[in-house]
Design an enzyme around this catalytic site. Structure first.
Site, PDB file in Angstrom:
ATOM      1  N   LYS A  11      28.382  42.084  48.729  1.00  0.00           N
ATOM      2  CA  LYS A  11      27.578  41.148  48.693  1.00  0.00           C
ATOM      3  C   LYS A  11      28.343  40.279  49.800  1.00  0.00           C
ATOM      4  O   LYS A  11      29.601  40.342  49.249  1.00  0.00           O
ATOM      5  CB  LYS A  11      27.656  39.999  47.399  1.00  0.00           C
ATOM      6  N   ASP A 138      30.507  36.853  39.797  1.00  0.00           N
ATOM      7  CA  ASP A 138      29.508  37.394  40.731  1.00  0.00           C
ATOM      8  C   ASP A 138      28.416  38.453  40.325  1.00  0.00           C
ATOM      9  O   ASP A 138      28.425  38.616  40.860  1.00  0.00           O
ATOM     10  CB  ASP A 138      30.580  37.738  41.618  1.00  0.00           C
TER      11      ASP A 138
END
Length: 294
Positions: A11, A138
């Site tokens: 990410k 996340d």
């Protein structure tokens, strides 16, 4: 049975604004998130109990298997869904740990996708999403692994039609604990960041059919509010950014997440590959990957 397989993509926070800190202590964020081709891989051989084996060049960085996010996510989903069939996970670890690119979160999200596939559970099942939110901030964005605007504490996701962006990811092989970076930011519970009156104004993101240049113009004007506090903790981050900005064809460079991984966007994948080779030659002890963000 043939093991199921998933890719856990890195990410990357193309932008990251910290809007303030809520009374409960969590920080309110606004971030444009994309995902890279650089990734870990995870397989699942279905079975009665959750087990985890970690292999790969970054295996030693994962610490205690019992505390791994893959194992924690699988255990939490088993507590949420009675009769869930788990199995033996094998994690091939390539992404650096504590690096600001959600490696552990991506691994946990891949585990949830594998368990969903193995147990005929929809990826948007509220129970799976509840476990993702509870296990790590996340993880929800990593479940979908699609470009989006992430707000709140990571739970609100708005899809973006982001064009493919050639990039280079660089980590100087130093961990930066997220908790320490937010502590260095210094916000007290209930405090908004000063000078952010523009927070109330919505950013005009490019339309779905916008050109790459339009996206680059907007993204280049962004920021990562955690970059400065992370540099105070690990000054080598400034060296990484300088190395990226000195390469040919770079459009802009920035730190991702809470660091220490930094990224740079390039005009072409060929220029990104050349830049990665140059940085790798100058800094053989750094983790360097040319990739595509999408």
């Amino acid at each position: 049975m043939t093991p199921l397989a998933e890719t856990a993509r890195a990410k990357v926070n193309l932008t990251l604004r910290v809007l303030g800190r809520r009374p409960d202590g969590y920080h309110e964020l606004e971030s444009v998130v994309a995902f890279a081709g650089a990734a870990d891989s995870l397989t699942l051989e279905p079975g009665p109990e959750a087990q985890l084996t970690v292999t790969g060049p970054r295996a030693a960085e994962c610490g205690d298997v019992g505390d791994n996010l893959v194992f924690r996510a699988a255990r939490a989903l088993g507590e949420k869904i009675q009769g869930l069939r788990a199995g033996h996970f094998t994690l091939d670890k390539h992404l650096p740990a504590a690096a600001g690119i959600g490696g552990g979160s991506a691994d946990a999200a891949a585990a949830l996708r594998l368990l969903a596939a193995s147990n005929n559970i929809a990826f948007d099942d509220v129970r799976l999403l509840d476990v993702a939110r509870a296990t790590g901030a996340d993880i929800p964005v990593c479940v979908g692994s699609r470009a989006c605007i992430m707000t709140g504490v990571g739970e609100t996701l708005t899809p973006l039609n982001l064009p493919p962006l050639p990039c280079v990811l660089v980590n100087p092989r130093v961990p930066v604990p997220t908790r320490e970076v937010f502590a260095e930011l210094g916000l007290k519970p209930g405090q908004l960041r000063t000078g952010l009156s523009e927070v109330l104004e919505a950013i005009a993101w490019p339309a779905a059919d916008a050109s790459v240049e339009a996206w680059l113009d907007v993204l280049a004007g962004g920021t990562n509010d955690l970059e400065a506090p992370a540099i105070r903790i690990q000054p080598v981050i400034e060296d990484v950014l300088a190395a990226l900005r000195a390469t040919d064809g770079v459009r802009f460079a920035r730190m991702s997440g809470s660091g220490a991984t930094c990224f740079a966007i390039f005009n072409s994948h060929a220029e990104a590959v050349q830049a990665a080779e140059a940085i790798r030659a100058q800094h053989p002890d750094w983790w360097v990957e040319a990739s595509i963000l999408s």
